[in-house]
Scaffold this motif. Structure first.
Motif, PDB file in Angstrom:
ATOM      1  N   GLU A  14      17.616  28.866  18.489  1.00 50.77           N
ATOM      2  CA  GLU A  14      16.861  27.923  19.301  1.00 50.77           C
ATOM      3  C   GLU A  14      15.438  28.395  19.576  1.00 50.77           C
ATOM      4  OE1 GLU A  14      17.127  25.725  23.686  1.00 50.77           O
ATOM      5  OE2 GLU A  14      18.777  26.984  22.985  1.00 50.77           O
ATOM      6  N   HIS A  15      15.261  29.682  19.766  1.00 47.14           N
ATOM      7  CA  HIS A  15      13.960  30.196  20.197  1.00 47.14           C
ATOM      8  C   HIS A  15      13.083  30.727  19.064  1.00 47.14           C
ATOM      9  CE1 HIS A  15      16.316  30.466  24.060  1.00 47.14           C
ATOM     10  NE2 HIS A  15      15.237  29.823  24.446  1.00 47.14           N
ATOM     11  N   ARG A  16      13.662  30.924  17.889  1.00 43.60           N
ATOM     12  CA  ARG A  16      12.860  31.424  16.773  1.00 43.60           C
ATOM     13  C   ARG A  16      11.912  30.345  16.257  1.00 43.60           C
ATOM     14  NH1 ARG A  16      11.130  31.245  12.106  1.00 43.60           N
ATOM     15  NH2 ARG A  16      12.031  29.157  11.991  1.00 43.60           N
ATOM     16  N   TYR A  17      10.702  30.720  15.918  1.00 42.80           N
ATOM     17  CA  TYR A  17       9.749  29.822  15.258  1.00 42.80           C
ATOM     18  C   TYR A  17       8.838  30.672  14.384  1.00 42.80           C
ATOM     19  CZ  TYR A  17       7.062  31.375  19.367  1.00 42.80           C
ATOM     20  OH  TYR A  17       6.486  32.141  20.352  1.00 42.80           O
ATOM     21  N   SER A  18       8.159  30.028  13.453  1.00 43.10           N
ATOM     22  CA  SER A  18       7.269  30.756  12.549  1.00 43.10           C
ATOM     23  C   SER A  18       6.035  31.226  13.305  1.00 43.10           C
ATOM     24  CB  SER A  18       6.865  29.865  11.371  1.00 43.10           C
ATOM     25  OG  SER A  18       7.988  29.561  10.568  1.00 43.10           O
ATOM     26  N   VAL A  19       5.782  32.509  13.246  1.00 46.89           N
ATOM     27  CA  VAL A  19       4.634  33.109  13.930  1.00 46.89           C
ATOM     28  C   VAL A  19       3.485  33.247  12.927  1.00 46.89           C
ATOM     29  CG1 VAL A  19       3.785  35.208  15.066  1.00 46.89           C
ATOM     30  CG2 VAL A  19       6.063  34.316  15.605  1.00 46.89           C
ATOM     31  N   ARG A  20       2.300  32.759  13.317  1.00 49.18           N
ATOM     32  CA  ARG A  20       1.143  32.792  12.429  1.00 49.18           C
ATOM     33  C   ARG A  20      -0.059  33.451  13.090  1.00 49.18           C
ATOM     34  NH1 ARG A  20       3.638  27.764  11.437  1.00 49.18           N
ATOM     35  NH2 ARG A  20       4.237  27.424   9.241  1.00 49.18           N
ATOM     36  N   GLY A  21       0.231  34.417  13.941  1.00 49.74           N
ATOM     37  CA  GLY A  21      -0.816  35.197  14.580  1.00 49.74           C
ATOM     38  C   GLY A  21      -0.175  36.428  15.188  1.00 49.74           C
ATOM     39  N   PHE A  22      -0.636  37.616  14.801  1.00 48.43           N
ATOM     40  CA  PHE A  22       0.023  38.860  15.191  1.00 48.43           C
ATOM     41  C   PHE A  22      -0.947  39.836  15.839  1.00 48.43           C
ATOM     42  CE2 PHE A  22       2.358  37.036  11.669  1.00 48.43           C
ATOM     43  CZ  PHE A  22       3.686  37.222  12.003  1.00 48.43           C
ATOM     44  N   THR A  23      -0.400  40.727  16.656  1.00 47.38           N
ATOM     45  CA  THR A  23      -1.178  41.857  17.145  1.00 47.38           C
ATOM     46  C   THR A  23      -1.230  42.902  16.038  1.00 47.38           C
ATOM     47  OG1 THR A  23       0.652  43.190  18.023  1.00 47.38           O
ATOM     48  CG2 THR A  23      -0.207  41.417  19.435  1.00 47.38           C
ATOM     49  N   ASP A  24      -2.015  43.941  16.239  1.00 47.24           N
ATOM     50  CA  ASP A  24      -2.107  44.989  15.225  1.00 47.24           C
ATOM     51  C   ASP A  24      -1.107  46.125  15.465  1.00 47.24           C
ATOM     52  OD1 ASP A  24      -3.221  46.187  17.441  1.00 47.24           O
ATOM     53  OD2 ASP A  24      -5.203  46.508  16.554  1.00 47.24           O
ATOM     54  N   GLN A  25      -0.186  45.931  16.418  1.00 47.89           N
ATOM     55  CA  GLN A  25       0.803  46.965  16.716  1.00 47.89           C
ATOM     56  C   GLN A  25       1.804  47.101  15.572  1.00 47.89           C
ATOM     57  OE1 GLN A  25       3.025  46.372  20.330  1.00 47.89           O
ATOM     58  NE2 GLN A  25       4.389  48.120  19.966  1.00 47.89           N
ATOM     59  N   VAL A  26       1.898  48.299  15.042  1.00 50.79           N
ATOM     60  CA  VAL A  26       2.812  48.573  13.931  1.00 50.79           C
ATOM     61  C   VAL A  26       4.217  48.836  14.470  1.00 50.79           C
ATOM     62  CG1 VAL A  26       3.306  50.134  12.012  1.00 50.79           C
ATOM     63  CG2 VAL A  26       0.949  49.478  12.503  1.00 50.79           C
ATOM     64  N   ASN A  44       1.247  28.104  19.067  1.00 48.03           N
ATOM     65  CA  ASN A  44       1.678  27.014  19.944  1.00 48.03           C
ATOM     66  C   ASN A  44       2.380  25.912  19.162  1.00 48.03           C
ATOM     67  OD1 ASN A  44       0.536  28.148  22.315  1.00 48.03           O
ATOM     68  ND2 ASN A  44      -1.489  27.395  21.718  1.00 48.03           N
ATOM     69  N   THR A  45       2.397  26.045  17.832  1.00 50.08           N
ATOM     70  CA  THR A  45       2.990  25.014  16.976  1.00 50.08           C
ATOM     71  C   THR A  45       4.506  24.976  17.138  1.00 50.08           C
ATOM     72  OG1 THR A  45       1.245  25.428  15.341  1.00 50.08           O
ATOM     73  CG2 THR A  45       3.171  24.164  14.619  1.00 50.08           C
ATOM     74  N   ARG A  46       5.019  23.783  17.331  1.00 44.43           N
ATOM     75  CA  ARG A  46       6.462  23.589  17.373  1.00 44.43           C
ATOM     76  C   ARG A  46       6.809  22.369  16.514  1.00 44.43           C
ATOM     77  NH1 ARG A  46       5.576  27.722  19.158  1.00 44.43           N
ATOM     78  NH2 ARG A  46       6.374  28.769  21.042  1.00 44.43           N
ATOM     79  N   THR A  47       7.873  22.479  15.767  1.00 49.61           N
ATOM     80  CA  THR A  47       8.346  21.365  14.957  1.00 49.61           C
ATOM     81  C   THR A  47       9.707  20.909  15.472  1.00 49.61           C
ATOM     82  OG1 THR A  47       9.276  22.943  13.370  1.00 49.61           O
ATOM     83  CG2 THR A  47       7.074  22.066  12.894  1.00 49.61           C
ATOM     84  N   VAL A  48      10.109  19.718  15.075  1.00 50.05           N
ATOM     85  CA  VAL A  48      11.389  19.176  15.514  1.00 50.05           C
ATOM     86  C   VAL A  48      12.337  19.073  14.330  1.00 50.05           C
ATOM     87  CG1 VAL A  48      10.347  17.900  17.412  1.00 50.05           C
ATOM     88  CG2 VAL A  48      10.616  16.788  15.182  1.00 50.05           C
ATOM     89  N   ARG A  49      13.628  19.015  14.609  1.00 53.18           N
ATOM     90  CA  ARG A  49      14.619  18.861  13.562  1.00 53.18           C
ATOM     91  C   ARG A  49      15.129  17.426  13.540  1.00 53.18           C
ATOM     92  NH1 ARG A  49      12.253  22.732  12.744  1.00 53.18           N
ATOM     93  NH2 ARG A  49      13.007  24.851  12.286  1.00 53.18           N
TER      94      ARG A  49
END
Length: 229
Positions: free
Chosen positions: A15-27, A213-218
């Motif tokens: 339910e909570h997973r979504y595609s992330v398209r912006g990351f921090t530089d923390q390895v 902030n992008t969310r898609t629906v099923r």
């Protein structure tokens, strides 16, 4: 600081997973990285063949490769994928694709007619969305659709294991378009027996990045599932 999997159930992860398209530089710590990929080895496969091969690039090498990859593409490097990448979406499948694009570009404030903005957004695929890690996923070139299904199961398993560790990710078909550049970076021969199917950028999410902030629906259940009695 060591990271351990979150105490959560499968339904919460889905339910909570979504595609992330912006990351921090923390390895991600090496031990955690190895745990994630080790746990993902539990994915089922036809006759337990485990046909997937993951090539993981991390840290500064990941960022340097992202830079050189994007530069090569802007410079006109030819796209020569290892398999037919024709999408051929139609009807409701095409509409879902369009709706997804509206959601993504809308969250970033990119108008439909903004070709430059859309081009820059597309190019971010090859910057791995700023992620400090990328994995290229491959299988033997001699294998077909049945084995590709196994790789898909592996990808979903990997995706959810990452989510359980608080690691964001984005599976990208676009990262299959320049396999020769990937093989060159990995030191693999041009005639390598593995075909690159996709890539997955991953790391810790940048909560302030607009794309996240992008969310898609099923679709409603009846659109995808038929029950017979």
């Amino acid at each position: 600081m060591s990271i351990t999997p979150q105490e959560t159930d499968l339904f919460s992860l889905l339910e909570h997973r979504y595609s992330v398209r912006g990351f921090t530089d923390q390895v991600i710590e090496k031990t955690v990285l190895q745990e994630i990929f080790q746990k993902s080895q539990q994915a089922p496969s036809n006759c337990n063949t485990q046909p997937w091969q993951a090539y993981v690039i991390s840290g500064e090498r990941c960022r340097q490769f992202a830079k050189s990859l994007a530069e090569a593409i802007v410079g006109g490097a030819p796209s020569k994928p290892d398999f037919d990448v024709t999408l051929g979406f139609f009807d409701e499948y095409r509409q879902r694709q369009v709706d997804c694009a509206y959601a993504l570009y809308g969250s970033m404030g990119i108008e439909r007619g903004d070709k430059a903005g859309r081009g820059a957004a597309m190019l971010r695929n090859y910057d791995f969305f700023g992620a400090p890690h990328v994995a290229f996923i491959a299988m033997p070139k001699s294998f077909g659709i049945v084995n590709a299904l196994d790789v898909g199961i592996y990808l979903q398993t990997l995706n959810l294991v990452m989510e359980s560790y608080g690691v964001g990710s984005c599976i990208q078909g676009a990262l299959a378009y320049y396999p020769d550049l990937v093989r060159k970076e990995l030191g693999l021969p041009e005639d390598d027996s593995m075909q690159i199917l996709c890539g997955i950028s991953f790391g810790y999410e940048d909560k302030n990045h607009a794309a996240n902030n992008t969310r898609t629906v099923r679709a409603d259940l009846g659109e995808n599932v038929s029950f017979y009695e």
